[in-house]
Design an enzyme around this catalytic site. Structure first.
Site, PDB file in Angstrom:
ATOM      1  N   ILE A  32       0.887  -1.286  -0.239  1.00 45.11           N
ATOM      2  CA  ILE A  32      -0.287   0.133  -0.308  1.00 45.11           C
ATOM      3  C   ILE A  32       0.893   1.166  -0.064  1.00 45.11           C
ATOM      4  CG2 ILE A  32      -1.630   1.383   1.274  1.00 45.11           C
ATOM      5  CD1 ILE A  32      -2.813  -1.354   1.864  1.00 45.11           C
ATOM      6  N   ASP A  80      14.693   1.236  12.308  1.00 46.00           N
ATOM      7  CA  ASP A  80      13.526   0.361  13.035  1.00 46.00           C
ATOM      8  C   ASP A  80      12.727   1.707  13.579  1.00 46.00           C
ATOM      9  OD1 ASP A  80      12.136  -0.925  15.130  1.00 46.00           O
ATOM     10  OD2 ASP A  80      13.562  -2.089  15.621  1.00 46.00           O
ATOM     11  N   LYS A 140       7.429  12.901  15.463  1.00 47.42           N
ATOM     12  CA  LYS A 140       8.493  13.731  15.806  1.00 47.42           C
ATOM     13  C   LYS A 140      10.215  13.689  15.562  1.00 47.42           C
ATOM     14  CE  LYS A 140       9.252  14.311  20.170  1.00 47.42           C
ATOM     15  NZ  LYS A 140       9.019  15.807  21.085  1.00 47.42           N
ATOM     16  N   SER A 173      -4.305   3.842   9.440  1.00 46.94           N
ATOM     17  CA  SER A 173      -4.416   3.315  10.083  1.00 46.94           C
ATOM     18  C   SER A 173      -5.432   2.078   9.695  1.00 46.94           C
ATOM     19  CB  SER A 173      -5.196   4.111  11.143  1.00 46.94           C
ATOM     20  OG  SER A 173      -5.923   3.466  12.585  1.00 46.94           O
ATOM     21  N   LYS A 191      -4.418   0.784  16.288  1.00 49.14           N
ATOM     22  CA  LYS A 191      -4.748   1.234  15.853  1.00 49.14           C
ATOM     23  C   LYS A 191      -5.279   2.431  16.295  1.00 49.14           C
ATOM     24  CE  LYS A 191      -2.773  -0.056  11.721  1.00 49.14           C
ATOM     25  NZ  LYS A 191      -1.453   0.203  11.578  1.00 49.14           N
ATOM     26  N   ILE A 220      -7.694  -4.698   1.606  1.00 50.13           N
ATOM     27  CA  ILE A 220      -7.569  -4.003   0.066  1.00 50.13           C
ATOM     28  C   ILE A 220      -6.703  -5.519  -1.013  1.00 50.13           C
ATOM     29  CG2 ILE A 220      -5.492  -2.855  -1.264  1.00 50.13           C
ATOM     30  CD1 ILE A 220      -7.981  -0.629   0.584  1.00 50.13           C
TER      31      ILE A 220
END
Length: 314
Positions: A32, A80, A140, A173, A191, A220
């Protein structure tokens, strides 16, 4: 050979709308997220995709770059998302090599099928750390650059932006937590946290010009998630629970991404854009049909027959 445009982008979008823009995407080698980035690159953007697997991420970057002659796409593997220093370094490298960071897609995620009584604390922690903490670390790391981009691309909603848009975030999400989904308690919790974070970012960073939204894909087709978490034999039955009568495509997620990052999405902030053909409204629209509710849960059996079952070490 470049992937046909029809597989990742609709014809309604104008070429060049993202010229000189840069997108930073975690989970960018996934089915995706790579389609999302590919669509943006086709429309003029350059990109930096982030992943754990070095070879897969670098190869996908090369593949995405074929979407537009002259496109620059960097693949940073071995990153990571649970480690903030790794993302800080990746974001800085993105800006150094591509010149800016205008859009961010937080798409790294982890999932498997298991009932709650078979999920250890370590397994729950692992999913939450990848999805929630990973998304937080991504924001961040990129926020200083996004705020800078937003300041350069202010819009009043009336005057066409001369230099396009910038300062936008999309969290990828799911819809699992809306009505509750068997075998997905861990991901539902994660989520829900991602959605709450997107809203918080919109409220806190909106005054600085940032828009923060969520795309929640439903089922999907032809994605890693569907391949790992469902049985091919039950696909037709699962489709019957989708009001639109079919599974979605990655192109439809990519189109939603273009909308939110484009001039058309200027005043959309703190929203969840569900792209699922209405599936979540049918209770367990995304649940694997072969694991009948509640019968399967009452057996205490371990999920088998799918690649994305719970690993014993978790």
């Amino acid at each position: 050979m470049p992937l046909p445009k029809s597989e990742y982008l609709s014809e309604v979008w104008k070429d060049g709308i993202f010229n000189n823009k840069v997108v930073f995407c975690t989970g960018g080698a996934g089915t995706i997220c790579s389609a999302q980035v590919r669509a943006l690159v086709h429309l003029g953007a350059n990109a930096c995709i982030i992943g754990r697997n070095v070879e897969k991420t670098e190869n996908m970057a090369k593949d995405i770059a074929t979407a537009r002659p002259g496109a620059k796409v960097i693949g940073l593997g071995g990153v990571d998302v649970r480690k903030p220093e790794a993302l800080n370094e990746a974001a800085a490298k993105c800006v150094k090599e591509l010149g800016s960071l205008d859009f961010c897609i937080a798409g790294a995620a982890g999932n498997f099928l298991a009932p709650m009584n078979q999920i250890s604390s370590n397994a729950m922690r692992s999913v939450i750390e990848i999805d929630v903490l990973g998304s937080y670390n991504t924001v961040k790391a990129t926020l200083p650059y996004l705020v800078e981009s937003a300041a350069k691309h202010k819009t009043d909603g009336k005057t066409p932006p001369r230099n396009g848009t910038g300062g936008r975030i999309i969290f990828v999400s799911a819809t699992l937590h809306y009505a509750g989904t068997p075998l997905q308690s861990h991901v539902s919790v994660a989520k829900a946290g991602v959605d709450a974070m997107a809203h918080a970012v919109a409220i806190e960073q909106g005054p600085r010009g940032i828009t923060s939204n969520v795309i929640a894909p439903g089922p999907i087709a032809d994605t890693e998630g569907m391949a790992r978490l469902s049985k091919h034999s039950s696909a037709k039955d699962s489709m019957k629970k989708v009001p639109s009568g079919r599974f979605g495509t990655v192109k439809e997620i990519a189109d939603a991404t273009v909308y939110l990052f484009s001039d058309a999405g200027n005043f959309v902030n703190g929203e969840i854009l569900v792209v699922d053909g209405g599936a979540w409204h049918t209770a367990f629209g995304g649940t694997e049909e072969s694991f009948k509710y509640p019968d399967f849960l009452l057996t205490d059996e371990v999920v088998t027959g799918v690649a994305g079952g719970k690993k014993s070490k978790l």
